[in-house]
Every structure is written in structure tokens, then in C-alpha cells.
Design an enzyme around this catalytic site. Sequence first.
Site, PDB file in Angstrom:
ATOM      1  N   LYS A 118       0.802  -1.221   0.000  1.00 19.09           N
ATOM      2  CA  LYS A 118       0.000   0.000   0.000  1.00 19.09           C
ATOM      3  C   LYS A 118       0.838   1.276   0.000  1.00 19.09           C
ATOM      4  O   LYS A 118       0.430   2.281  -0.575  1.00 19.09           O
ATOM      5  CB  LYS A 118      -1.001   0.012   1.150  1.00 19.09           C
ATOM      6  CG  LYS A 118      -0.453  -0.154   2.549  1.00 19.09           C
ATOM      7  CD  LYS A 118      -1.584  -0.238   3.562  1.00 19.09           C
ATOM      8  CE  LYS A 118      -1.086  -0.503   4.974  1.00 19.09           C
ATOM      9  NZ  LYS A 118      -0.500  -1.851   5.113  1.00 19.09           N
TER      10      LYS A 118
ATOM     11  N   ASN B 167      -1.261   6.869   6.766  1.00 22.82           N
ATOM     12  CA  ASN B 167      -0.494   5.912   7.558  1.00 22.82           C
ATOM     13  C   ASN B 167       1.001   6.010   7.297  1.00 22.82           C
ATOM     14  O   ASN B 167       1.823   5.782   8.192  1.00 22.82           O
ATOM     15  CB  ASN B 167      -0.983   4.490   7.252  1.00 22.82           C
ATOM     16  CG  ASN B 167      -0.326   3.447   8.123  1.00 22.82           C
ATOM     17  OD1 ASN B 167      -0.386   3.505   9.348  1.00 22.82           O
ATOM     18  ND2 ASN B 167       0.322   2.472   7.494  1.00 22.82           N
TER      19      ASN B 167
ATOM     20  N   HIS C 136      -1.375  -8.382  11.583  1.00 21.60           N
ATOM     21  CA  HIS C 136      -1.918  -7.704  12.774  1.00 21.60           C
ATOM     22  C   HIS C 136      -2.952  -8.550  13.515  1.00 21.60           C
ATOM     23  O   HIS C 136      -3.883  -8.011  14.121  1.00 21.60           O
ATOM     24  CB  HIS C 136      -2.546  -6.358  12.391  1.00 21.60           C
ATOM     25  CG  HIS C 136      -1.605  -5.401  11.733  1.00 21.60           C
ATOM     26  ND1 HIS C 136      -0.462  -4.959  12.360  1.00 21.60           N
ATOM     27  CD2 HIS C 136      -1.637  -4.802  10.512  1.00 21.60           C
ATOM     28  CE1 HIS C 136       0.176  -4.116  11.539  1.00 21.60           C
ATOM     29  NE2 HIS C 136      -0.515  -4.029  10.418  1.00 21.60           N
TER      30      HIS C 136
END
Length: 441
Positions: free
Chosen positions: A111, A134, A179
Site C-alpha cells: 500500500k 499511515n 496484525h
Amino acid sequence: KIVFGLGDTGLSIARHLHFKGASFCVYDATSDPSRLNILQTEMPEINFFYGEKPACFLSSFKEVLVSPGVSPKDPLIIDAVKSGAIVKSDLDLFASETTVPVVGITGSNGKTTVTELVGEMAEKSGIKVAVGGNLGPPALELLSDSPEIFVLELSSFQLEHSESPALAVASILNLSPDHLDRHCTMGDYFLAKQRIFSGCEIAVVNRNDLKTHPIEPETYSVRDWGTDFPVSGGVGLCGSDSNLEICLGRNSLMRVSELSLPGRHNLGNALAALGIGLAAGFSIEAMITVLKSFSGLPHRCEFILSKDGVNWINDSKATNTGATAAALEGFGGVRNIILIAGGLNKGDSFQSLLGPVKKYCKQLVLLGESADELFDLMSDEVATRRVDSIEEAVAFAEKCSSGGDLVLLSPACSSFDMFVNYKDRGERFKSAIFDILDVAL
């Protein structure tokens, strides 16, 4: 109002509220918040609380503005919701402050590369663009740039706190285990990523991967990309293996061999960026120019050097098994990779790496907390060595490599057991290469 969490994003929320003249305070659960000195210098009048608090601590606040690092399962957040507090993210604040189109990009891997690619495509198209989220800077800090379009990398941590990002263009690139120490299950992780489509105008999906498609029926339109032949005006590939071309529908745009991004796996990133750019209305000619010149980002399949026929690649940002598998598939030949892996496991199962490792690796070099787990799983399938430092890993890799090999740092783990972050790990790796191979920087 109270801002919960004083990392980079929490500080950006505090700065935004302070600029707006809002009444608020700030709380961080740690005893030594990393941004406390900055907060006290810039906003000395703001009340700040830190350390452990009882669950009822937030119940007196009507609005809780949550940093991405704070889990929705935190007892303080659960109690605040039960007490009737509204919980918001920085994305919710950001969306309420701009009418400019916003492109949002998420996914387990790639990303940041795609976000930077799309940003450069916008700029090359003559559009004033602000890139962040982010990957930094936080979204709220981009508002002062007054761009014509925003391009944001969005994490699952950010998205799960957001009510509706309301993006002009939204895309999930891919989905693989990551995660799970936070989300617990792949289902929860998937649903967090799905929030990127809430209220969007155009969804950009990988037609070869249903996990990137929206699950809720909405009024948005859909554009697609894939590594197969494109249909209905999508982006894809055509031609033979020796002469593959990137196509828009039936129209050839460029040869795959003209891409500057290294590794077969980056072809998907290039196709995704092109699909997103088309959805955002960028110039096709400008996007092709960028694809031909963009060679990648530090610590993401970054080519370091070649010596004695051995290539050295820094993929320190590969902090999950999906990223490492993609790197192996992208660079691997016939068992020609010496893979340096290991670190702090984020809840992944390493089982999915077994196939790519057996196919592409001649040697594993393992370090960090997960070294024993990886050794137990892999040592019967490929030569395996445990080491105590990145320098020892590089020295051993240099010793057992020969012409035609590739030494790849792609840890499949986070870095926090031995390093400050993935950047520190990557820089230590590069320094060790130059020192041990006796090559000038």
C-alpha cells in the site's frame, strides 16, 4: 472532547482541535508518551493525563478521538461507548474538513508503494496533490497544503475507528494475515479493511481476488485490475510471456519490461496504481511515464548492490508472511535465494511460507524471537542457520552465496524485538553489507 493516544496521529488531532479553538484534553495510557514534550511546548494550556486509568475514566466525555494505536477492545473505549460517548478517528475529522476528492488505499502489502505511485501520477498529471496518512504525514496535517486531491494510505487500525471515510476512490489491494495480535481473527481484519468502501464513490478492486471486493451493496461504481486479460475497460495484461503488455481493455499501454519497479510481485502494484489513477481521472500518458521511471521505495524490495554475481535486496518492510511470500515469488529462481528472516511475530502462522521457501530458497538465516519457531518448521526442508545479529546474518549469507544467488532480507515479522523499527533494521542491514563486502557507500 478527549484525545486518546499521543502518537503522531494523536498529536495531529490535538493540533487540529487547538487550531480550531476547541475545548479538549489529551490522554495516553503509557507513562512516557513519545510526543509529550511537543504537546506541552505547543499547547501548554491543554490538560494531559497519562498512565493506567479506571474504565470509567472516559465516561464523562461526550466525544473520544482515538489514535490508531488504541484498540476498540480497550476497556476504556468499551466503557465510553456504553456511557454514550461518540468515538471518532482522525479520518472522521479529516472528512468533515475538506470537499476535495480523497483517494484511500489499503491492503496487507504494497500500500505504501501504490500510494506513492498514485501520488506521483497525480503530480505528473498536473494536479496539486498531498500524500500521507499511515505512511505520514497524518491526514489532518495535509489540510494546510490546500491540494486539489489527497492520496492517503490507510491502515486497518485507522479504518476500524472510522464511521465512514467517504472517499472519492477507495481500494483494497490484497489481504493476507497481518496484525492478528490486534484483530484476533482474519474475519475481524477483513471487516476493518472493508470500512474503506463506506460512502465511497468509486471502488477499485482486484478482479482476481474477491477479498478486495466490497461486501455491502452500495451506490458506487467499480473499476477493476488484474494480472489476466482485461475485460470491460479494466486494466490487465495481454500478449505472450516473453512480450507481456499492460493494457486498458484491448488497448496496449506499455510493455511490462519497461517497468522500473523490481520483482514480479510489483507488477500487481503497478496495475493497481494504474487502475486507481484512472478512477481518479489522471492522464494516461502521465501515469505511463511514472510507471517507467518509478523504481521503488527504501526498505521495500530495495536493490542494494550486486557483487560477484550476487544481488542483495532489502525488504525490511516485509513484516508479515504475505509480504515475504510475495517477495520470494517476485524474485525467486530455482532455489537461488538466501533468505534472512525472523523477528517479532504479530500472530501470523508461518505455515504459508513453507511452500515458497521450499521452492525458492537454498538457505535460511534466522534471527530474533521467532527464529526457533521458524527453525522448527523449516529446517527439515531447507538449510537453516540461526544467528544473533543482522551483521552475523550478512556475514554468513556472504559466505554461503555464489554467482546467480540473491540475498534477501524479508523478515515476515516486525522489528521491535531487536530494532527501533523496520527502517532501523533495513539501515543496519545495508550498513552491514557495505562493511562486510568492503564496498564504498
